[in-house]
Design a protein around this motif. Structure first.
Motif, PDB file in Angstrom:
ATOM      1  N   ILE A  91       0.832  -1.205   0.000  1.00  0.00           N
ATOM      2  CA  ILE A  91       0.000   0.000   0.000  1.00  0.00           C
ATOM      3  C   ILE A  91       0.867   1.255   0.000  1.00  0.00           C
ATOM      4  CG2 ILE A  91      -1.700   1.301   1.326  1.00  0.00           C
ATOM      5  CD1 ILE A  91      -2.778  -1.362   2.360  1.00  0.00           C
ATOM      6  N   ILE A  92       1.860   1.295   0.875  1.00  0.00           N
ATOM      7  CA  ILE A  92       2.726   2.467   0.965  1.00  0.00           C
ATOM      8  C   ILE A  92       3.550   2.627  -0.306  1.00  0.00           C
ATOM      9  CG2 ILE A  92       4.651   3.490   2.240  1.00  0.00           C
ATOM     10  CD1 ILE A  92       3.560   2.027   4.722  1.00  0.00           C
ATOM     11  N   GLY A  93       4.021   1.505  -0.875  1.00  0.00           N
ATOM     12  CA  GLY A  93       4.764   1.587  -2.130  1.00  0.00           C
ATOM     13  C   GLY A  93       3.927   2.149  -3.255  1.00  0.00           C
ATOM     14  N   LEU A  94       2.672   1.715  -3.355  1.00  0.00           N
ATOM     15  CA  LEU A  94       1.789   2.231  -4.400  1.00  0.00           C
ATOM     16  C   LEU A  94       1.529   3.717  -4.213  1.00  0.00           C
ATOM     17  CD1 LEU A  94      -0.068   1.738  -6.815  1.00  0.00           C
ATOM     18  CD2 LEU A  94      -1.875   1.085  -5.198  1.00  0.00           C
ATOM     19  N   MET A  95       1.266   4.128  -2.968  1.00  0.00           N
ATOM     20  CA  MET A  95       1.027   5.545  -2.702  1.00  0.00           C
ATOM     21  C   MET A  95       2.263   6.384  -3.029  1.00  0.00           C
ATOM     22  SD  MET A  95      -2.084   5.949  -1.687  1.00  0.00           S
ATOM     23  CE  MET A  95      -3.455   5.066  -0.926  1.00  0.00           C
ATOM     24  N   THR A  96       3.431   5.867  -2.677  1.00  0.00           N
ATOM     25  CA  THR A  96       4.663   6.607  -2.976  1.00  0.00           C
ATOM     26  C   THR A  96       4.891   6.712  -4.481  1.00  0.00           C
ATOM     27  OG1 THR A  96       5.626   5.828  -0.900  1.00  0.00           O
ATOM     28  CG2 THR A  96       7.142   6.686  -2.563  1.00  0.00           C
ATOM     29  N   PHE A  97       4.635   5.617  -5.189  1.00  0.00           N
ATOM     30  CA  PHE A  97       4.798   5.630  -6.641  1.00  0.00           C
ATOM     31  C   PHE A  97       3.900   6.692  -7.282  1.00  0.00           C
ATOM     32  CE2 PHE A  97       3.044   4.212 -10.710  1.00  0.00           C
ATOM     33  CZ  PHE A  97       4.188   4.128 -11.477  1.00  0.00           C
ATOM     34  N   VAL A  98       2.619   6.683  -6.929  1.00  0.00           N
ATOM     35  CA  VAL A  98       1.687   7.657  -7.508  1.00  0.00           C
ATOM     36  C   VAL A  98       2.067   9.069  -7.096  1.00  0.00           C
ATOM     37  CG1 VAL A  98      -0.719   8.376  -7.600  1.00  0.00           C
ATOM     38  CG2 VAL A  98      -0.162   5.946  -7.584  1.00  0.00           C
ATOM     39  N   SER A  99       2.419   9.266  -5.830  1.00  0.00           N
ATOM     40  CA  SER A  99       2.782  10.607  -5.361  1.00  0.00           C
ATOM     41  C   SER A  99       4.002  11.150  -6.089  1.00  0.00           C
ATOM     42  CB  SER A  99       3.046  10.583  -3.848  1.00  0.00           C
ATOM     43  OG  SER A  99       1.897  10.192  -3.136  1.00  0.00           O
ATOM     44  N   LEU A 100       4.990  10.286  -6.318  1.00  0.00           N
ATOM     45  CA  LEU A 100       6.211  10.746  -6.973  1.00  0.00           C
ATOM     46  C   LEU A 100       5.958  11.078  -8.441  1.00  0.00           C
ATOM     47  CD1 LEU A 100       9.090  11.301  -6.188  1.00  0.00           C
ATOM     48  CD2 LEU A 100       9.704   8.990  -6.850  1.00  0.00           C
ATOM     49  N   VAL A 101       5.186  10.256  -9.126  1.00  0.00           N
ATOM     50  CA  VAL A 101       4.870  10.548 -10.530  1.00  0.00           C
ATOM     51  C   VAL A 101       4.059  11.834 -10.636  1.00  0.00           C
ATOM     52  CG1 VAL A 101       3.622   9.720 -12.550  1.00  0.00           C
ATOM     53  CG2 VAL A 101       5.035   8.136 -11.238  1.00  0.00           C
ATOM     54  N   VAL A 102       3.058  11.982  -9.762  1.00  0.00           N
ATOM     55  CA  VAL A 102       2.266  13.211  -9.763  1.00  0.00           C
ATOM     56  C   VAL A 102       3.133  14.410  -9.401  1.00  0.00           C
ATOM     57  CG1 VAL A 102       0.377  14.395  -8.577  1.00  0.00           C
ATOM     58  CG2 VAL A 102       0.090  12.037  -9.307  1.00  0.00           C
ATOM     59  N   GLY A 103       4.050  14.225  -8.441  1.00  0.00           N
ATOM     60  CA  GLY A 103       4.939  15.313  -8.075  1.00  0.00           C
ATOM     61  C   GLY A 103       5.848  15.751  -9.210  1.00  0.00           C
ATOM     62  N   VAL A 104       6.342  14.794  -9.992  1.00  0.00           N
ATOM     63  CA  VAL A 104       7.163  15.138 -11.153  1.00  0.00           C
ATOM     64  C   VAL A 104       6.346  15.953 -12.159  1.00  0.00           C
ATOM     65  CG1 VAL A 104       8.348  14.171 -13.164  1.00  0.00           C
ATOM     66  CG2 VAL A 104       8.771  13.224 -10.903  1.00  0.00           C
ATOM     67  N   ALA A 105       5.095  15.535 -12.392  1.00  0.00           N
ATOM     68  CA  ALA A 105       4.234  16.284 -13.310  1.00  0.00           C
ATOM     69  C   ALA A 105       4.023  17.711 -12.822  1.00  0.00           C
ATOM     70  CB  ALA A 105       2.898  15.566 -13.472  1.00  0.00           C
ATOM     71  N   GLY A 106       3.788  17.868 -11.527  1.00  0.00           N
ATOM     72  CA  GLY A 106       3.624  19.212 -10.990  1.00  0.00           C
ATOM     73  C   GLY A 106       4.889  20.042 -11.073  1.00  0.00           C
ATOM     74  N   ALA A 107       6.044  19.414 -10.803  1.00  0.00           N
ATOM     75  CA  ALA A 107       7.309  20.140 -10.890  1.00  0.00           C
ATOM     76  C   ALA A 107       7.607  20.576 -12.320  1.00  0.00           C
ATOM     77  CB  ALA A 107       8.448  19.271 -10.355  1.00  0.00           C
ATOM     78  N   VAL A 108       7.288  19.714 -13.283  1.00  0.00           N
ATOM     79  CA  VAL A 108       7.493  20.081 -14.688  1.00  0.00           C
ATOM     80  C   VAL A 108       6.572  21.234 -15.073  1.00  0.00           C
ATOM     81  CG1 VAL A 108       7.210  19.267 -17.058  1.00  0.00           C
ATOM     82  CG2 VAL A 108       8.348  17.820 -15.386  1.00  0.00           C
ATOM     83  N   ALA A 109       5.320  21.199 -14.580  1.00  0.00           N
ATOM     84  CA  ALA A 109       4.398  22.296 -14.875  1.00  0.00           C
ATOM     85  C   ALA A 109       4.901  23.614 -14.287  1.00  0.00           C
ATOM     86  CB  ALA A 109       3.008  21.965 -14.338  1.00  0.00           C
ATOM     87  N   LEU A 110       5.377  23.568 -13.044  1.00  0.00           N
ATOM     88  CA  LEU A 110       5.927  24.782 -12.435  1.00  0.00           C
ATOM     89  C   LEU A 110       7.173  25.261 -13.169  1.00  0.00           C
ATOM     90  CD1 LEU A 110       5.506  23.937  -8.637  1.00  0.00           C
ATOM     91  CD2 LEU A 110       4.171  25.552  -9.991  1.00  0.00           C
ATOM     92  N   GLY A 111       8.010  24.311 -13.609  1.00  0.00           N
ATOM     93  CA  GLY A 111       9.189  24.695 -14.381  1.00  0.00           C
ATOM     94  C   GLY A 111       8.815  25.344 -15.701  1.00  0.00           C
ATOM     95  N   ALA A 112       7.773  24.818 -16.342  1.00  0.00           N
ATOM     96  CA  ALA A 112       7.326  25.402 -17.605  1.00  0.00           C
ATOM     97  C   ALA A 112       6.794  26.809 -17.394  1.00  0.00           C
ATOM     98  CB  ALA A 112       6.248  24.515 -18.231  1.00  0.00           C
TER      99      ALA A 112
END
Length: 289
Positions: free
Chosen positions: A26-47
């Motif tokens: 459960i924690i691994g799945l949550m971390t995986f989704v959070s990290l992928v979503v976080g990368v998307a947000g960081a790329v959006a902020l960078g753009a």
């Protein structure tokens, strides 16, 4: 709390190991989704940052009148103290762009083409006043800031970044709820052993440290596994698409702060899971007879 995660070896032997536990998954799945979503947000902020910096001080010149009016507008801009450069867009480039929209038949339509140019202003220059002076002298000329043209795109990226932040909070809440259930399940699975230990004099803090250590290890293992899977997905999907590293086809770059936050995210997830588990376990021990 660190001391609570390190019970003695003798105490650890009293709690039997469970080979099948859902918490790491459960924690691994949550971390995986959070990290992928976080990368998307960081790329959006960078753009957003990259587009804002690239549009700063840059204006678009459009003249719909005669070539003489276009030359007059260009001369007025070149003679202005606020302007550092004026770069006309070649007519061939304008026709190529028009051909992309209208197809090969665009050359036979006989459409009047405006004169376009890119104007760069000095830092702190009043572009609106310059645009008004230009329009007063040449009625067919328009000077528009790039930031105005990019406003819809920037608004969309800002909405995406806001959505990402909201999703991260939702995922954190879901992780807290899942860890609470897992902690109580671990406590119930070892209830008889814990009752025996409590009966022979073990304190609540000692019992709490036993179960909490197991949850903390599950949280750490799950977070690291989820982070590893997320990194593999990012490397496989984003880097070949030139959507992560700056300088690749003008793609947005990630700031050092974004890299640090993304690197700390798995540890933050594990820490959150441990704190939530500790609170749930203490509450369960307090409520038990």
């Amino acid at each position: 709390m660190i001391k609570a995660l390190l019970p003695s070896l003798a105490m650890r032997r009293l709690l039997p190991e469970q080979r099948r536990r859902a918490a790491p998954w459960i924690i691994g799945l949550m971390t995986f989704v959070s990290l992928v979503v976080g990368v998307a947000g960081a790329v959006a902020l960078g753009a957003i940052g990259d587009l804002g910096r690239s549009a700063e001080g840059r204006w678009s010149l459009q003249v719909t009148g005669t070539p003489a009016q276009a030359a007059q507008a260009e001369a007025l801009l070149r003679g202005s103290a606020e302007v550092t450069s004026v770069q006309p867009v070649p007519e061939a480039e304008v026709r190529t762009t028009l051909r992309r929209w209208l197809g090969p038949g665009a050359d036979t339509l006989g459409l009047p083409l405006p004169t376009l140019g890119e104007v760069t202003l000095r830092p702190g220059a009043n572009g609106e006043a310059l645009a008004q002076r230009l329009e007063a002298r040449v009625s067919s000329a328009r000077l528009t800031p790039y930031s105005r043209e990019l406003a819809p795109l920037l608004g969309t990226l800002e909405s995406l970044a806001t959505l990402v932040i909201g999703l991260l909070f939702v995922l954190a809440a879901a992780l807290a709820a899942a860890v609470t259930l897992a902690a109580r399940a671990t406590l119930d699975a070892n209830r008889q052993t814990l009752d025996v230990l409590h009966g022979i004099g073990a304190t609540d803090d000692q019992l709490l440290s036993l179960v909490q250590r197991r949850i903390a290890l599950d949280a750490l293992v799950g977070s690291l596994a989820g982070a590893t899977a997320a990194i593999l997905v990012v490397v496989a999907a984003l880097i070949p698409a030139r959507g992560l590293l700056g300088g690749w086809g003008g793609a947005p770059s990630l700031s050092p702060i974004a890299w640090v936050l993304l690197a700390l995210l798995p540890l933050l997830q594990a820490g959150l899971a441990t704190l939530v588990a500790r609170r749930a376990l203490r509450q369960a021990l307090t409520d038990s007879p």
